[in-house]
Design an enzyme around this catalytic site. Sequence first.
Site, PDB file in Angstrom:
ATOM      1  N   CYS A   1      -0.648   5.176  -0.587  1.00 43.30           N
ATOM      2  CA  CYS A   1      -2.020   4.681  -0.419  1.00 43.30           C
ATOM      3  C   CYS A   1      -2.974   5.857  -0.196  1.00 43.30           C
ATOM      4  O   CYS A   1      -2.599   6.886   0.360  1.00 43.30           O
ATOM      5  CB  CYS A   1      -2.082   3.721   0.773  1.00 43.30           C
ATOM      6  SG  CYS A   1      -3.715   2.962   0.990  1.00 43.30           S
TER       7      CYS A   1
ATOM      8  N   ASP B   1      -5.260   5.906   1.861  1.00 43.53           N
ATOM      9  CA  ASP B   1      -5.634   5.899   3.284  1.00 43.53           C
ATOM     10  C   ASP B   1      -5.466   7.293   3.908  1.00 43.53           C
ATOM     11  O   ASP B   1      -4.398   7.902   3.805  1.00 43.53           O
ATOM     12  CB  ASP B   1      -4.752   4.868   4.009  1.00 43.53           C
ATOM     13  CG  ASP B   1      -5.255   4.565   5.410  1.00 43.53           C
ATOM     14  OD1 ASP B   1      -5.400   5.511   6.209  1.00 43.53           O
ATOM     15  OD2 ASP B   1      -5.499   3.380   5.702  1.00 43.53           O
TER      16      ASP B   1
ATOM     17  N   ARG C   1      -4.935   8.204   6.755  1.00 43.88           N
ATOM     18  CA  ARG C   1      -3.944   8.322   7.837  1.00 43.88           C
ATOM     19  C   ARG C   1      -2.523   8.516   7.319  1.00 43.88           C
ATOM     20  O   ARG C   1      -1.586   8.638   8.094  1.00 43.88           O
ATOM     21  CB  ARG C   1      -3.994   7.062   8.718  1.00 43.88           C
ATOM     22  CG  ARG C   1      -5.332   6.841   9.388  1.00 43.88           C
ATOM     23  CD  ARG C   1      -5.428   5.443   9.969  1.00 43.88           C
ATOM     24  NE  ARG C   1      -5.346   4.419   8.918  1.00 43.88           N
ATOM     25  CZ  ARG C   1      -5.322   3.110   9.150  1.00 43.88           C
ATOM     26  NH1 ARG C   1      -5.351   2.671  10.381  1.00 43.88           N
ATOM     27  NH2 ARG C   1      -5.257   2.248   8.159  1.00 43.88           N
TER      28      ARG C   1
ATOM     29  N   HIS D   1       1.998   1.257   3.905  1.00 48.71           N
ATOM     30  CA  HIS D   1       1.847   1.468   5.354  1.00 48.71           C
ATOM     31  C   HIS D   1       1.347   0.196   6.005  1.00 48.71           C
ATOM     32  O   HIS D   1       0.608  -0.585   5.391  1.00 48.71           O
ATOM     33  CB  HIS D   1       0.901   2.645   5.640  1.00 48.71           C
ATOM     34  CG  HIS D   1      -0.513   2.406   5.218  1.00 48.71           C
ATOM     35  ND1 HIS D   1      -1.514   2.065   6.103  1.00 48.71           N
ATOM     36  CD2 HIS D   1      -1.103   2.438   3.999  1.00 48.71           C
ATOM     37  CE1 HIS D   1      -2.657   1.922   5.437  1.00 48.71           C
ATOM     38  NE2 HIS D   1      -2.436   2.133   4.158  1.00 48.71           N
TER      39      HIS D   1
ATOM     40  N   CYS E   1      -2.561  -1.658   6.198  1.00 48.63           N
ATOM     41  CA  CYS E   1      -3.233  -1.245   4.953  1.00 48.63           C
ATOM     42  C   CYS E   1      -4.473  -2.106   4.687  1.00 48.63           C
ATOM     43  O   CYS E   1      -4.369  -3.330   4.529  1.00 48.63           O
ATOM     44  CB  CYS E   1      -2.263  -1.343   3.776  1.00 48.63           C
ATOM     45  SG  CYS E   1      -2.992  -0.776   2.223  1.00 48.63           S
TER      46      CYS E   1
HETATM   47 ZN    ZN Z   1      -3.552   1.434   2.598  1.00 45.19          ZN
END
Ligand code: ZN
Length: 213
Positions: free
Chosen positions: A46, A48, A50, A102, A105
């Site tokens: 992803c 993302d 993080r 994750h 998400c």
């Molecule tokens: Zn995500």
Amino acid sequence: MGQRWANLENLLKMNKEWVQEKLNVDADFFNHLKDIQRPEYLWIGCSDSRVPANEIVGLEPGEMFVHRNIANVVIQSDLNCLSVIQYAVEVLKIKHIIVTGHYGCGGVKVAMEHKRMGMIDNWLRSIKDVYCAHEEEVNAIPDEEGRFRRMCELNVKAQVRNVCHTSVVQDAWLRKQELCIHGWIFDVGDGILHDLGVSVHDRNQVHPIYQSE
Ligand SMILES: [Zn+2]
């Protein structure tokens, strides 16, 4: 100079510090890096912030080929993702493709709701299909957080299957190229990666309709 530009200057400054740290450990680090990349893994994760791919598995530059998009989705008409898979498998000859989702998400969360977010609704649409395919199981989970976590896992499993169904992966297996597809999930809450136990390394593990000849 405005605060905004000052922050960007800081990134460039931190880059120089990173270079120095690498050189302190190995004076030839960048001489080796510029010549060749020989990663053994393709990470499909992803976007993302993080979930920084290399960092959470402790790999250095040159050690992992990475593709990231929102909610780590593999769609058969996405030229970008398919090109990454083809290059990784056929040119770099990576041995493992790791689809990593994750918990928490945002893409999966949006897909489970009804609110319009714009263009991205189209991108996340296939996650609604994942929900429909597992509706009974997901709805049987009493709490919302539990349903959300399960959907994050089911999305990874679906994307592992999608990777296996690509002509690139099918053809690789047909010519006996060593290649294993895995599904992992990252817990942003504690930093631990979990193997979802859905690894596929042989064309016969895939439904016959997707197998090439
Ligand atoms: Zn995500």
